[in-house]
Enzyme design. Structure first.
Site, mmCIF file in Angstrom:
data_model
loop_
_atom_site.group_PDB
_atom_site.id
_atom_site.type_symbol
_atom_site.label_atom_id
_atom_site.label_comp_id
_atom_site.label_asym_id
_atom_site.label_seq_id
_atom_site.Cartn_x
_atom_site.Cartn_y
_atom_site.Cartn_z
ATOM 1 N N CYS A 125 4.361 -3.439 3.609
ATOM 2 C CA CYS A 125 4.842 -2.203 4.264
ATOM 3 C C CYS A 125 5.190 -2.000 5.599
ATOM 4 C CB CYS A 125 3.870 -0.899 3.829
ATOM 5 S SG CYS A 125 2.313 -1.127 4.154
ATOM 6 N N LYS A 168 -0.501 0.675 -7.387
ATOM 7 C CA LYS A 168 0.263 -0.490 -8.083
ATOM 8 C C LYS A 168 -0.179 -1.072 -9.298
ATOM 9 C CE LYS A 168 2.597 -1.604 -3.575
ATOM 10 N NZ LYS A 168 1.548 -1.172 -2.924
ATOM 11 N N ASP A 177 -9.879 -6.769 -4.164
ATOM 12 C CA ASP A 177 -9.529 -6.356 -2.887
ATOM 13 C C ASP A 177 -10.991 -6.446 -2.160
ATOM 14 O OD1 ASP A 177 -7.516 -3.984 -1.432
ATOM 15 O OD2 ASP A 177 -9.564 -4.430 -0.490
#
Lengths: 575, 181
Positions: A435, A314, A332
């Site tokens: 998700c 992304k 992250d």
């Protein structure tokens, strides 16, 4: 008879015009006869149906009877047909050709009648089997053969029958069995058939209707088509498609909404290792993970944060939309996965990315001064939407895990809102996506943020996807949550996904206003009063323009109501 | 993150000029925005100034990479270019080599380029100069060192090495991520 049949080919040879004539005449001449025969049959049929209707309740033996009777009826018909045949022979001997045509059409008629009867018989049988009451196995019965390996076909038939019962519960239930028993048992059967933990299927059943839950579980097992995203920093989709086709890859454009997606139908070479891939002309990325970036709609020269970036699919899409300008922070926590991000960024020729490994929850302190125009939070989740990619979810994930991740997501979302710059000229917008398809990780998280921060939910600008839930079990969410979007494997043939687009209105922290002041007081002892006073005036200025006053009052009213109803709800839960 | 020392700058520029010659200058004096080289954990990054400033707010421990990694300084003080620098190298390349379709994969697996796999080559390439390798679709595939000068190459046997492999884009798949950050 045989002689006549052998003649029949002649009929085929005749010119079409003649044939038509013949037919039309035959139909006319036959008209009367047919109608009578149909009437007869119709009458008979209706009576027989009536009989069966009565018999059906008695179950299997009745079916046999029916079969016998219908077969005998068939014989009758045949006899009748032959009888007619004789008559025709007698009447029309003079005109041989016409007779030939007539005979054929009559045979055809007979066949048609036969077929119709067969179909009807089948229809009746299915009705009989369907109306028979399915016996839901009792617990004791199931416990008896707990060691037996139940073949999948048996499980399937159980599931089908339960679904049928649930579809027409009033008429087809076994007396004294509740709907819950059926649904629970259905969950157990589905869990066993597809290899899930029972509690997961149970959870799906609370979200979907039973048949939809089955469909969802079924589609979660199917492999989605591989999708690639063209890296427009290096090439164009047309050129990439040509280059890949040269290597024997068969591909299609992904869908109307994507200008960069390509669906790989078949490939003789590994798509993740072609020279085009290595030189960064495309990225393997599922259709679902393009949606949050499209919803985010980053503009060139903005300051963007991707809060859980690895492995950078992304992030690179954002960079591509920003045409390699501005600044993107790819954060992250996991250093091992972040290395993949770095490699991907270099491969794809993205130059405006800063890769870092902070704890997302602490970012709000870090970027107090330098806030962002846009934030993408693709939160870590239980992965209930991408079971086709990672089947281990079926047996490893529990509802406790879902709750744990939901907690983390709430923290991350608040942190994301805190680093968002609401004064940004171009943005002040963030996208929250997961998700997962569970309500606890999606609607509840966004609803929580709505109650804690001064934000509003805006349209995702994705013209597909189903609106999210505004009510789930006893919970009721803010009506604007209907603007967020859900994607399902069984509806959109994409991974299960959730996208919410959020606009920040101000830095105000709802609900915690008093304790936060106290904290401030502890931190900066001397300036407390002045600062507080300033803040108050500022807030007043922002939050009370004359037009909004009405709204705020309404909100307050709603809140009061909510407070009123809360205890009642609690009671319900307790019961 | 810190600027390079004078010595480091010298070794870096020497290395870069092997591949792009005087075009090193173009990398420093860009028309669009000021770019600079920064050192982080022995690795050298080529960063735009605005990005560098933005990154200054990130703690050293948690900062993994900024902009484009050019390569790293070895323990002995030499500089090794990484495949991640290919974008800039290919942009300013001085000497180029094109490989045939059938030799493409062989090079991507880390092999040298032999005469039989050579399609075209920049004229007047001196021996041991840095060359950028392209495939027939003009996609940069990696870089290496010319084993022979262009004239010698023409007389070479078909299995003789023309380009000695240094780095190729197959590195991205071979699990050499440690090279990038």
């Amino acid at each position: 008879m045989a002689g006549k049949i052998s003649k029949s080919p002649k009929g085929g040879r005749r010119s079409p015009s003649v044939e038509k004539k013949g037919r039309s005449t035959s139909v006319e001449s036959k008209g009367g006869r047919r109608s009578t025969s149909v009437e007869k049959k119709g009458g008979r049929r209706s009576t027989s149906v009536g009989k069966k209707g009565n018999v059906e309740n008695k179950e299997p033996p009745a079916a046999k009877n029916r079969r016998d009777s219908s077969s005998s009826r068939n014989d009758d018909d045949d006899d009748e047909a032959f009888g007619n045949d004789d008559e025709v022979d007698d009447d029309d001997m003079s005109d041989d050709e016409e007779l030939e045509v007539e005979r054929q059409s009559r045979l055809l008629d007979a066949r048609r009648v036969e077929e119709a009867e067969e179909a009807e018989e089948e229809y009746r049988e299915t009705i009989a089997t369907n109306t028979s009451i399915y016996h839901l196995p009792l617990k004791e019965e199931l416990d008896k053969d707990i060691d037996r390996v139940v073949p999948p076909s048996e499980l399937k038939s159980h599931i089908e029958s339960i679904l049928e019962v649930l579809a027409d519960f009033k008429n087809r239930r076994e007396p004294e069995r509740s709907r819950k028993e059926y649904v629970d048992q259905l969950g157990l059967f589905i869990a066993e058939l597809y290899g899930y933990l029972p509690e997961l299927v149970e959870y799906f059943l609370t979200m979907f209707s039973p048949s939809e839950a089955l469909e969802f579980v079924d589609y979660s097992d199917k492999v989605r088509p591989m999708v690639i995203r063209t890296n427009t920093l290096k090439t164009r989709r047309k050129d990439l498609a040509l280059a890949l086709m040269k290597r024997g890859v068969s591909l299609d454009p992904l869908a109307g909404w994507s200008k960069v997606g390509l669906k790989i139908m078949e490939s003789p070479v590994p798509v993740g290792a072609t020279p085009e891939y290595l030189s960064g002309h495309y990225m393997l990325q599922s259709a679902a993970s393009m949606c949050p970036v499209l919803a985010l709609a980053p503009q060139p020269k903005e300051r963007v944060l991707d809060m859980s970036a690895a492995p950078g699919g992304k992030t690179s899409y954002i960079a591509q939309l920003m045409r390699n300008t501005g600044v993107i922070f790819a954060n992250d926590l996991r250093s091992d996965r972040q290395k993949a991000t770095v490699a991907n960024m270099h491969r794809l020729g993205v130059k405006n990315v800063i890769t870092c490994m902070h704890d997302g929850r602490k970012l709000s302190k870090l970027f107090k001064q330098f806030k962002f125009d846009r934030v993408l939070l693709d939160a870590p989740c239980s992965g209930l939407g991408v079971i086709s990619r990672d089947p281990s979810v079926k047996v490893q994930r529990t509802i406790a895990d879902v709750k744990k991740t939901a907690h983390l997501q709430k923290e991350l979302l608040l942190a994301a809102i805190d680093v968002l710059n609401h004064k940004s000229k171009t943005g002040g917008v963030m996208v929250y996506s997961t998700c997962s398809i569970s309500v606890a990780e999606n609607e509840e998280v966004v609803n929580y943020a709505l109650s804690k921060r001064d934000i509003k939910i805006i349209d995702t600008e994705l013209d597909f996807g189903t609106p999210a839930f505004t009510r789930y079990q006893q919970k009721r969410f803010h009506p604007s949550i209907a603007k967020t979007r859900r994607f399902y494997p069984h509806v959109h043939n994409m991974d299960g996904f959730y996208v919410a687009k959020i606009q920040k209105l101000s830095d105000k922290i709802k609900g915690e206003s008093e304790p936060s002041k106290k904290e401030d007081g502890v931190d900066e002892k001397s300036n407390v009063d002045e600062l507080d006073a300033e803040r108050k005036t500022k807030k007043d200025k922002i939050s009370v323009p004359p037009t909004r006053e009405v709204n705020t009052n309404k909100k307050n009213d709603k809140k009061k109501n909510a407070k009123m109803t809360k205890p009642r709800r609690m009671k319900v839960e307790v019961n | 993150m810190r600027p390079l020392t004078e010595e480091e700058t010298k070794t870096l520029f020497l290395k870069l000029s092997e591949y792009i010659g005087k075009n090193v200058e173009k990398m420093i004096n860009r028309s669009d925005e000021r770019y600079c080289f920064r050192l982080m954990k022995d690795r050298c990054y080529y960063v735009s100034e605005s990005l560098m400033k933005a990154a200054s707010s990130i703690a050293r421990d948690s900062l993994l990479a900024v902009g484009t990694c050019i390569g790293k300084f070895t323990k002995s003080g030499k500089f090794r270019l990484h495949i991640t620098s290919l974008e800039y190298l290919s942009k300013y390349a001085k000497y180029k080599v094109w490989v045939k379709q059938n030799a493409e994969m062989s090079f991507l697996y880390g092999n040298h380029i032999t005469k039989s796999g050579l399609a075209r080559m920049t004229e007047n390439t001196p021996q041991y100069s840095g060359v950028i390798v392209y495939n027939m679709a003009d996609i940069p595939m990696g870089f290496g060192v010319a084993a022979q000068s262009t004239e010698h190459c023409q007389q070479l046997e078909s299995n003789g090495n023309v380009v000695l492999h240094q780095a190729d884009i197959g590195d991205y798949l071979r699990g050499l991520e440690d090279d990038f950050c």
